[in-house]
Write an enzyme that holds these catalytic residues in place. Structure first.
Site, PDB file in Angstrom:
ATOM      1  N   GLY A 107       1.101  -1.066  -0.042  1.00 48.61           N
ATOM      2  CA  GLY A 107      -0.242  -0.450  -0.163  1.00 48.61           C
ATOM      3  C   GLY A 107       0.927   1.167   0.011  1.00 48.61           C
ATOM      4  O   GLY A 107       0.891   2.188  -0.647  1.00 48.61           O
ATOM      5  N   ASP A 153       5.205  -9.590   7.050  1.00 52.78           N
ATOM      6  CA  ASP A 153       3.802 -10.162   6.304  1.00 52.78           C
ATOM      7  C   ASP A 153       4.483 -11.011   5.105  1.00 52.78           C
ATOM      8  O   ASP A 153       4.950 -12.445   4.688  1.00 52.78           O
ATOM      9  CB  ASP A 153       2.858  -9.576   5.097  1.00 52.78           C
ATOM     10  N   ARG A 188       0.269 -31.929  25.893  1.00 53.06           N
ATOM     11  CA  ARG A 188      -0.774 -30.981  24.975  1.00 53.06           C
ATOM     12  C   ARG A 188      -0.564 -30.759  23.736  1.00 53.06           C
ATOM     13  O   ARG A 188       0.258 -31.153  23.052  1.00 53.06           O
ATOM     14  CB  ARG A 188      -0.784 -30.261  25.409  1.00 53.06           C
ATOM     15  N   MET A 560      35.242 -14.396  16.954  1.00 54.72           N
ATOM     16  CA  MET A 560      35.562 -15.229  16.430  1.00 54.72           C
ATOM     17  C   MET A 560      36.277 -14.856  15.293  1.00 54.72           C
ATOM     18  O   MET A 560      35.958 -14.584  14.187  1.00 54.72           O
ATOM     19  CB  MET A 560      35.298 -16.310  16.612  1.00 54.72           C
ATOM     20  N   ARG A 642      37.530   0.519  26.642  1.00 51.94           N
ATOM     21  CA  ARG A 642      37.240  -0.993  27.324  1.00 51.94           C
ATOM     22  C   ARG A 642      37.679  -2.328  26.574  1.00 51.94           C
ATOM     23  O   ARG A 642      37.242  -1.508  25.159  1.00 51.94           O
ATOM     24  CB  ARG A 642      36.130  -1.141  27.892  1.00 51.94           C
TER      25      ARG A 642
END
Length: 735
Positions: A107, A153, A188, A560, A642
């Protein structure tokens, strides 16, 4: 030549839209083009004023990891009218905007196409209504329009994947993984409804990635008594010992009469006919939420950059195109073709032409559908000793998705009456005759398991071991080998081939499936496990960003990859890191001096955090620790430094949807080919891979020729083509 462009997000939001906006803004600014952001989609374009604002480099500095869209999105009734679009044109002319990049679904893209085609008549009306305010209509250039596919979608033609699909699919997979544990505890059955409107991609891919028992999607025509077949299949799965049953229902699935199937209707049918407790879970908008996956961030970035380049590199063309990804390559398709083909699928579904609808979805969709239908219909066949056994091994370092490949390949072979055994810890099992009897019911649950349940090892095979391997092959009546692993596994199989003259037992068909997080194997764009490792890196860096928000810090993150820079580079691209140090590019003192200057300049320009990705083997001497100490010395206490070594966290966790799906596709094709080779009494040794969007195979000898064996990586690596693009987006600002 375009001097100003505007970018907007429209329709339903999808994870990765922010990354796409960031790429458009930074690429345009880097190439000297002004950029406007249109807030709240076409409604913002209609309203104008503060809904259309200039965007600079810093406006998109920290958005790549966020879901949704910071530009916002909204439906616009005004824009649907001629008068509304004329007002939008007036706003565009006032700001000197010459091109529009629209990120959204069909759309949204149709709205862009309509605006572009009506442009001349709107310009004439606006110029006539405001004499002297604008140049003559004949001097105003045509509005250029480029669309990017943004919809979970995945229903747009012209692209294999839309922005947000991978993130939504991973939400579905994680939800089903979580439900599986409670379903197994209580024996279930669960009915799970997925989004997708008139496209069943999410339900289809979710079924393949989780090993669900059944699915209902719009593209597949159902028999009149479809419910009976569904009940019989699920009942059969329960009687075979399956601890839980999952049924995925796409929200647009239809009954034979064309009416939409309600998920609760499916739940009632199963409960009544199975006489069991059946629960319904509607995943809803949770599928749209959360941060985008690495795949979506990289896809969005590639498409955003390509949109700007398309506008600037082809200035003489009137662009009304959508930029998408097909066979891992960026392609441009006319907007009207995208919209018409996308809507044609819906028309074919409405008319009951399901075969045509599947064909229009593309080869990848069709191959997944065929595979799902095969897997949901198979069961353990009657074993035939005449065919001999097939041994499956997983070798080298463990890789997420190995179990998925193992499960699919073994079950596929079992279904054809072939006995399948596992070699414990790769070649150690072959050497010592340590084989594992694989069980059908256990294999079903392995699809989502991390690592490998039969063990992996970096085996070392001595010369005397080949005789033992040959003896165990003969004793166990092994007639085929399916090996899942990395470069070490490939080398072992090559040595096995070289010993065929001495050991006739080795003259059997052997299939190799690439599985390594390093993504350093030939004849494939992606190896099983690399996507999961990449997402682990992205999640870690996202968390680092949270800790560094209040202070000026530089982080060096070691990844890695051995001699392949895939993880470091793609990790940098997906996280917005400033730089990636790769073995393929090397490092120099001059480069480091330049990086130190840029680091200082970045903090002076207002940056609060800088991230460098460093491959573990980028340099023998300029290690992660060396970089940390260098930057600390040069910081002059103006910022902190760091270092973070991610280590084995990169190969941990449950495999992503992407890794599960390619594992299933590769394993099914390898098993199918192995069966054919066994019947033909062939001794071919083939390598499988995902290349140009399709599963392909080639002889191992041919694959070896494509390897840089010294550095243990392919001679040609597709991701390095993205290096210049990544560099242009990672600066502190346009030069």
């Amino acid at each position: 030549m375009v001097k100003n462009l505007a970018v907007m997000t429209s329709g339903g939001d999808s994870p990765g839209m922010n990354a796409a906006v960031r790429a458009v803004v930074r690429r345009a600014l880097d190439r000297g083009i002004g950029v406007y952001g249109i807030y709240y989609g076409y409604e913002g374009l209609f309203q104008g004023s503060d809904r259309i604002r200039r965007l600079n480099w810093q406006d998109v500095d920290n958005v790549i990891q966020h879901g949704g869209t910071f530009l916002g999105t909204a439906r616009s009734e005004h824009f649907k009218t001629v008068e509304g679009r004329r007002r939008a044109v007036e706003n565009i002319l006032d700001l000197g905007i010459e091109a529009l990049v629209v990120i959204g679904g069909d759309g949204s893209l149709m709205g862009a196409h309509v605006l572009s085609t009506e442009w001349p008549e709107h310009v004439e009306s606006v110029v006539a209504a405001h004499p002297g305010q604008y140049p003559p209509a004949c001097e105003i250039p045509m509005l250029q329009v480029v669309g990017l596919p943004g919809s979970i979608d995945n229903d747009l033609s012209g692209t294999d994947m839309a922005i947000g699909v991978d993130s939504a699919l991973n939400h579905i997979v994680r939800a089903i993984d979580d439900l599986s544990s409670t379903a197994a505890s209580h024996q279930r059955t669960f009915v799970i409804e997925t989004m997708g409107r008139n496209c069943g991609y999410l339900a289809l891919a979710g079924t393949l990635a989780t090993g669900a028992s059944w699915m209902l999607i719009p593209e597949e025509g159902l028999e009149l008594r479809w419910h009976q077949r569904m009940v019989e299949t699920i009942d059969k799965a329960g009687k075979m010992g399956r601890p839980h049953r999952m049924v995925l229902v796409a929200e647009g699935a239809r009954r034979p009469d064309g009416l939409v199937i309600e998920s609760n209707e499916v739940r009632k049918i199963l409960a009544e006919r199975l006489g069991a407790e059946v629960r319904l879970t509607v995943l809803g908008h949770v599928q749209r939420g959360g941060p985008p996956t690495a795949f979506d961030r990289i896809l969005s970035t590639r498409l955003g950059v390509a949109a700007v380049d398309l506008l600037l590199d082809e200035p003489d063309v009137i662009h009304r195109h959508m930029v998408g990804i097909r066979t891992n390559r960026v392609v441009a398709t006319p907007l009207i073709e995208v919209v018409e083909k996308s809507r044609e699928v819906h028309r074919e579904i409405e008319n009951g032409n399901f075969k045509k609808a599947v064909e229009l979805r593309g080869k990848s969709f069709q191959s997944m559908l065929d595979l799902v239908n095969t897997l949901t219909g198979i069961g353990p066949g009657q074993e035939s000793g005449e065919q001999g056994k097939v041994v499956i091994m997983t070798g080298g370092a463990d890789s997420p998705g190995m179990n998925a490949a193992l499960s699919i390949a073994a079950r596929y072979l079992f279904n054809q009456g072939v006995q399948v055994i596992g070699s414990r810890d790769e070649f150690y099992g072959m050497i010592h005759g340590d084989f594992i009897d694989l069980d059908w019911n256990e294999l079903i649950g392995w699809v989502g398991h991390p690592s490998s349940n039969i063990g992996t090892a970096r085996s070392f095979v001595n010369e005397e071991d080949f005789g033992r391997i040959a003896e165990n092959i003969r004793k166990s009546n092994i007639k085929g080998i399916l090996a899942i692993g990395g470069w070490g596994t490939y080398l072992h199989i090559q040595r096995l081939m070289e010993k065929r003259d001495s050991f006739p037992e080795f003259n059997i068909p052997i299939m190799l499936i690439p599985a390594t997080i390093d993504n350093n194997l030939p004849c494939t764009d992606f190896c099983i496990g690399s996507d999961t490792a990449l997402n682990n890196i992205v999640e870690a860096v996202d968390k680092i960003r949270h800790t560094a928000g209040a202070t000026r810090r530089a982080f060096i993150v070691e990844t890695m990859g051995k001699e392949c820079g895939f993880l470091a580079f793609m990790g940098a691209l997906a996280t917005g890191a400033e730089k990636a140090y790769l073995p393929e590019k090397g490092m120099s003192l001059a480069e480091l001096n330049k990086d130190v200057v840029e680091l200082r300049d970045g903090f002076e320009c207002g940056k609060r955090m800088v991230i460098y990705m460093h491959n573990e083997n980028a340099s023998r001497h300029y290690t992660t620790d060396f970089l940390r100490r260098l930057l600390e010395e040069e910081s002059k206490d103006e910022f902190e430094v760091r270092s973070v070594v991610l280590g084995h966290v990169q190969r941990g966790g449950f495999p992503t949807a992407f890794d599960r799906i390619i594992a299933c596709r590769l394993a099914a094709e390898a098993a199918r080919t192995l069966l054919r080779s066994m019947k033909d009494i062939s001794s071919e040794v083939l390598v499988f891979g995902l290349s140009e969007g399709a599963i392909k195979s080639c002889p191992l000898s041919e694959a070896m020729e494509k390897m840089d064996c010294l550095h243990e990586r392919p001679k040609v690596q597709w991701f390095l083509d993205l290096y210049p693009m990544a560099h242009s987006l990672a600066k502190s600002g346009p030069l």
